[in-house]
Scaffold this motif. Structure first.
Motif, PDB file in Angstrom:
ATOM      1  N   ASN A 195      -1.606  -1.155  -7.357  1.00  0.00           N
ATOM      2  CA  ASN A 195      -1.463  -1.388  -5.698  1.00  0.00           C
ATOM      3  C   ASN A 195      -2.612  -0.152  -4.888  1.00  0.00           C
ATOM      4  O   ASN A 195      -3.431  -1.230  -4.401  1.00  0.00           O
ATOM      5  N   ALA A 196      -3.168   0.597  -5.687  1.00  0.00           N
ATOM      6  CA  ALA A 196      -3.736   1.521  -5.112  1.00  0.00           C
ATOM      7  C   ALA A 196      -5.067   1.100  -4.427  1.00  0.00           C
ATOM      8  O   ALA A 196      -6.079   0.587  -4.448  1.00  0.00           O
ATOM      9  N   ALA A 197      -5.254   0.213  -6.443  1.00  0.00           N
ATOM     10  CA  ALA A 197      -6.493  -1.154  -6.715  1.00  0.00           C
ATOM     11  C   ALA A 197      -6.395  -1.773  -5.674  1.00  0.00           C
ATOM     12  O   ALA A 197      -7.330  -2.574  -5.035  1.00  0.00           O
ATOM     13  N   GLU A 198      -5.427  -2.688  -4.833  1.00  0.00           N
ATOM     14  CA  GLU A 198      -5.657  -3.668  -4.483  1.00  0.00           C
ATOM     15  C   GLU A 198      -5.883  -3.295  -3.190  1.00  0.00           C
ATOM     16  O   GLU A 198      -6.599  -3.204  -2.066  1.00  0.00           O
ATOM     17  N   ALA A 199      -4.919  -2.328  -2.977  1.00  0.00           N
ATOM     18  CA  ALA A 199      -5.445  -1.298  -1.142  1.00  0.00           C
ATOM     19  C   ALA A 199      -6.282  -1.327  -0.861  1.00  0.00           C
ATOM     20  O   ALA A 199      -7.337  -1.052   0.185  1.00  0.00           O
ATOM     21  N   ILE A 200      -7.903  -0.213  -1.861  1.00  0.00           N
ATOM     22  CA  ILE A 200      -8.770  -0.076  -1.859  1.00  0.00           C
ATOM     23  C   ILE A 200      -9.544  -1.104  -1.246  1.00  0.00           C
ATOM     24  O   ILE A 200     -10.836  -1.202  -0.683  1.00  0.00           O
ATOM     25  N   ARG A 201      -9.322  -2.856  -1.651  1.00  0.00           N
ATOM     26  CA  ARG A 201     -10.387  -3.783  -2.082  1.00  0.00           C
ATOM     27  C   ARG A 201      -9.620  -4.447  -0.935  1.00  0.00           C
ATOM     28  O   ARG A 201     -10.640  -5.262  -0.051  1.00  0.00           O
ATOM     29  N   GLU A 202      -8.328  -4.507   0.202  1.00  0.00           N
ATOM     30  CA  GLU A 202      -8.418  -4.929   1.058  1.00  0.00           C
ATOM     31  C   GLU A 202      -9.377  -4.056   1.835  1.00  0.00           C
ATOM     32  O   GLU A 202      -9.549  -5.188   3.468  1.00  0.00           O
ATOM     33  N   THR A 203     -10.076  -3.517   2.360  1.00  0.00           N
ATOM     34  CA  THR A 203     -10.462  -2.515   3.137  1.00  0.00           C
ATOM     35  C   THR A 203     -12.094  -3.129   3.118  1.00  0.00           C
ATOM     36  O   THR A 203     -12.935  -3.446   3.765  1.00  0.00           O
ATOM     37  N   ASP A 204     -12.821  -3.633   1.957  1.00  0.00           N
ATOM     38  CA  ASP A 204     -13.818  -4.749   1.621  1.00  0.00           C
ATOM     39  C   ASP A 204     -14.638  -3.064   1.585  1.00  0.00           C
ATOM     40  O   ASP A 204     -16.090  -3.777   2.272  1.00  0.00           O
ATOM     41  N   LYS A 205     -14.274  -1.848   1.654  1.00  0.00           N
ATOM     42  CA  LYS A 205     -16.054  -0.895   1.243  1.00  0.00           C
ATOM     43  C   LYS A 205     -15.254  -0.175  -0.465  1.00  0.00           C
ATOM     44  O   LYS A 205     -14.404  -0.646  -0.665  1.00  0.00           O
TER      45      LYS A 205
ATOM     46  N   PRO B  75      -6.688   1.971   2.712  1.00  0.00           N
ATOM     47  CA  PRO B  75      -5.570   1.722   4.616  1.00  0.00           C
ATOM     48  C   PRO B  75      -4.611   2.517   4.520  1.00  0.00           C
ATOM     49  O   PRO B  75      -4.971   3.689   6.101  1.00  0.00           O
ATOM     50  N   GLY B  76      -4.253   3.327   3.366  1.00  0.00           N
ATOM     51  CA  GLY B  76      -3.269   3.864   3.502  1.00  0.00           C
ATOM     52  C   GLY B  76      -1.743   2.899   4.001  1.00  0.00           C
ATOM     53  O   GLY B  76      -1.377   2.498   4.105  1.00  0.00           O
TER      54      GLY B  76
ATOM     55  N   ARG C  78       7.218   2.505   4.705  1.00  0.00           N
ATOM     56  CA  ARG C  78       7.454   4.372   3.945  1.00  0.00           C
ATOM     57  C   ARG C  78       8.480   4.708   3.922  1.00  0.00           C
ATOM     58  O   ARG C  78       8.996   4.686   2.416  1.00  0.00           O
ATOM     59  N   PRO C  79       9.875   4.280   4.719  1.00  0.00           N
ATOM     60  CA  PRO C  79      10.931   4.861   4.226  1.00  0.00           C
ATOM     61  C   PRO C  79      11.615   3.803   3.302  1.00  0.00           C
ATOM     62  O   PRO C  79      12.890   3.841   2.750  1.00  0.00           O
ATOM     63  N   HIS C  80      11.201   2.585   3.501  1.00  0.00           N
ATOM     64  CA  HIS C  80      11.764   1.282   2.350  1.00  0.00           C
ATOM     65  C   HIS C  80      10.756   0.997   1.510  1.00  0.00           C
ATOM     66  O   HIS C  80      10.994  -0.146   0.399  1.00  0.00           O
ATOM     67  N   LEU C  81       9.503   1.595   0.791  1.00  0.00           N
ATOM     68  CA  LEU C  81       8.793   1.010   0.191  1.00  0.00           C
ATOM     69  C   LEU C  81       9.194   0.842  -1.004  1.00  0.00           C
ATOM     70  O   LEU C  81       8.569   0.426  -2.396  1.00  0.00           O
TER      71      LEU C  81
ATOM     72  N   PRO D 280      -4.877   7.384   7.052  1.00  0.00           N
ATOM     73  CA  PRO D 280      -5.828   6.619   6.773  1.00  0.00           C
ATOM     74  C   PRO D 280      -6.935   7.179   5.679  1.00  0.00           C
ATOM     75  O   PRO D 280      -7.434   8.125   6.156  1.00  0.00           O
ATOM     76  N   GLY D 281      -7.681   6.011   4.493  1.00  0.00           N
ATOM     77  CA  GLY D 281      -8.507   6.344   4.168  1.00  0.00           C
ATOM     78  C   GLY D 281      -7.728   7.266   2.089  1.00  0.00           C
ATOM     79  O   GLY D 281      -8.913   7.925   2.447  1.00  0.00           O
ATOM     80  N   ARG D 282      -6.220   7.706   3.107  1.00  0.00           N
ATOM     81  CA  ARG D 282      -6.065   9.077   1.346  1.00  0.00           C
ATOM     82  C   ARG D 282      -4.625   8.591   1.173  1.00  0.00           C
ATOM     83  O   ARG D 282      -3.785   8.951   2.199  1.00  0.00           O
ATOM     84  N   THR D 283      -3.697   8.384   0.385  1.00  0.00           N
ATOM     85  CA  THR D 283      -2.469   8.076  -0.054  1.00  0.00           C
ATOM     86  C   THR D 283      -2.534   8.804  -1.615  1.00  0.00           C
ATOM     87  O   THR D 283      -3.021   8.153  -2.217  1.00  0.00           O
TER      88      THR D 283
END
Length: 369
Positions: A256-266, A304-305, A311-314, A350-353
């Protein structure tokens, strides 16, 4: 005028008493310089007390922080003033929902004692109730699907295969479509089956060996090309758990963390860390025993956070922010944590989860693998 005595330089016994408090305490001198910090303040601000007492509040929080207004009111009106729901954030620390109480020190004008009450532990337990409820609902759904859905699916597919051989050529496409959809639903039911699985065998485990295995799998698979940072406390005791389940759970979080990072294209990075945080404990369901949860495994990403609405239903089933996601990965994480008797804490901006897993440890002297 002689400066007021501080617990740091005037009363060793007072300093020991303040060090024993689990609440962060700072003493602010008349000049605005910090004169004392207890052990809990070191952990809260991620800075040694020596460094804290070399600086001022401006070194800890920005100049427009509500803390300065609190200090100003205490110096003007005296007494004790409390501010709720404050946020303290820097590259070294991040705390939300903090209650700060400031009080003047009698007989020493200008000196202020600040105490910081972090309600994150309470939020952890509140959220865990929701996570456990979600985990149990998934388990119940899995059992229902296994008993009430799979058998009719087999009959539907068999009937569609018979029709496929007896209908006209123009209708065979519909029969094939029925078979394909039955297979798709059956695959989903099979994936759900893990939620209704019998409790796994637990044993004493070295959590760092588990994390190293997860890092190796992720670096060759779901997180290939991303930087994975490891920050471990080698002195931690063994965790009480099931190795295969812990690997699966942590791999889901890293994916999940890897997919979130790739969403930012950074460019981004994933951090795996461990720490020891005494103080959190839960009762074992159905007993009068307490389970201590001091071992914390944290998966952090620079994506992106997570939005506050989701978040409550994650950790509920079928909740996902991705078009291609099934919403079962984090539900499985919640189920595995429920089986281990642990708790989950999520902090995101944003930028940290950060997703922190509080796990039980085995008694000292137990052997681990």
């Amino acid at each position: 005028m002689k400066p007021p005595p501080s617990p740091q330089d005037g009363s060793p016994s007072a300093a020991l008493l303040l060090d024993s408090l689990p609440v962060p305490v700072l003493e602010l001198g008349p000049s605005g310089k910090l004169r004392f910090a207890n052990a809990a303040a070191e952990e809260f601000f991620g800075t040694s007390r020596h460094q804290l007492c070399q600086g001022t509040l401006e070194d800890l929080v920005p100049g427009d922080h509500p803390l300065f207004l609190l200090v100003q009111h205490v110096r003007k009106d005296g007494g004790s003033i409390t501010e709720h729901e404050l946020t303290f954030s820097s590259p070294r620390f991040h705390h939300e929902g903090v209650t700060v109480q400031g009080a003047d020190v009698l007989d020493y004008p200008g000196s202020i004692l600040l105490t910081f009450h972090d309600s994150s532990a309470v939020r952890v337990l509140d959220r865990q109730l929701a996570f456990r409820s979600a985990a149990r609902s998934v388990s119940g759904m899995a059992e229902m699907l296994a008993h009430e859905v799979r058998n009719p699916l087999s009959g539907i597919k068999g009937a569609a295969q018979i029709l496929e051989n007896s209908v006209e050529e123009s209708d065979k496409e519909l029969a094939t479509l029925i078979c394909d959809e039955v297979d798709r639903i059956d695959a989903l039911v099979e994936r759900m089956g893990i939620f209704g699985a019998a409790p796994a065998e637990f044993r004493s485990l070295n959590i760092h060996r588990v994390l190293e295995h997860v890092r190796l799998l992720a670096s060759k698979g779901c997180a290939a090309g991303l930087r994975i940072v490891e920050r471990y406390d080698p002195s931690l005791p063994h965790v009480w758990g099931n190795r295969d389940q812990l690997v699966q759970m942590l791999l889901n979080l890293v994916k999940n963390a890897a997919e979130a990072i790739r969403e930012t294209d950074k460019p981004g990075e994933i951090t795996l860390s461990t720490s020891y945080r005494p103080g959190i404990r839960l009762t074992v369901p159905g007993t009068a025993q307490w389970r201590h949860l001091p071992l914390v495994v944290t998966v952090r990403d620079t994506g992106p956070g997570i939005s506050e609405t989701i978040r409550p239903h994650l950790f509920e089933p079928f909740v996902t922010t991705r078009m291609s996601g099934s919403g079962l990965g984090l539900a499985l994480v919640g189920k595995i944590m429920d089986d281990h008797g642990g708790v989950i804490e999520v902090e995101s901006r944003p930028g940290r989860t950060e997703i922190s897993l509080y796990l039980p440890v085995v008694p000292e002297g137990s052997e681990g693998v």
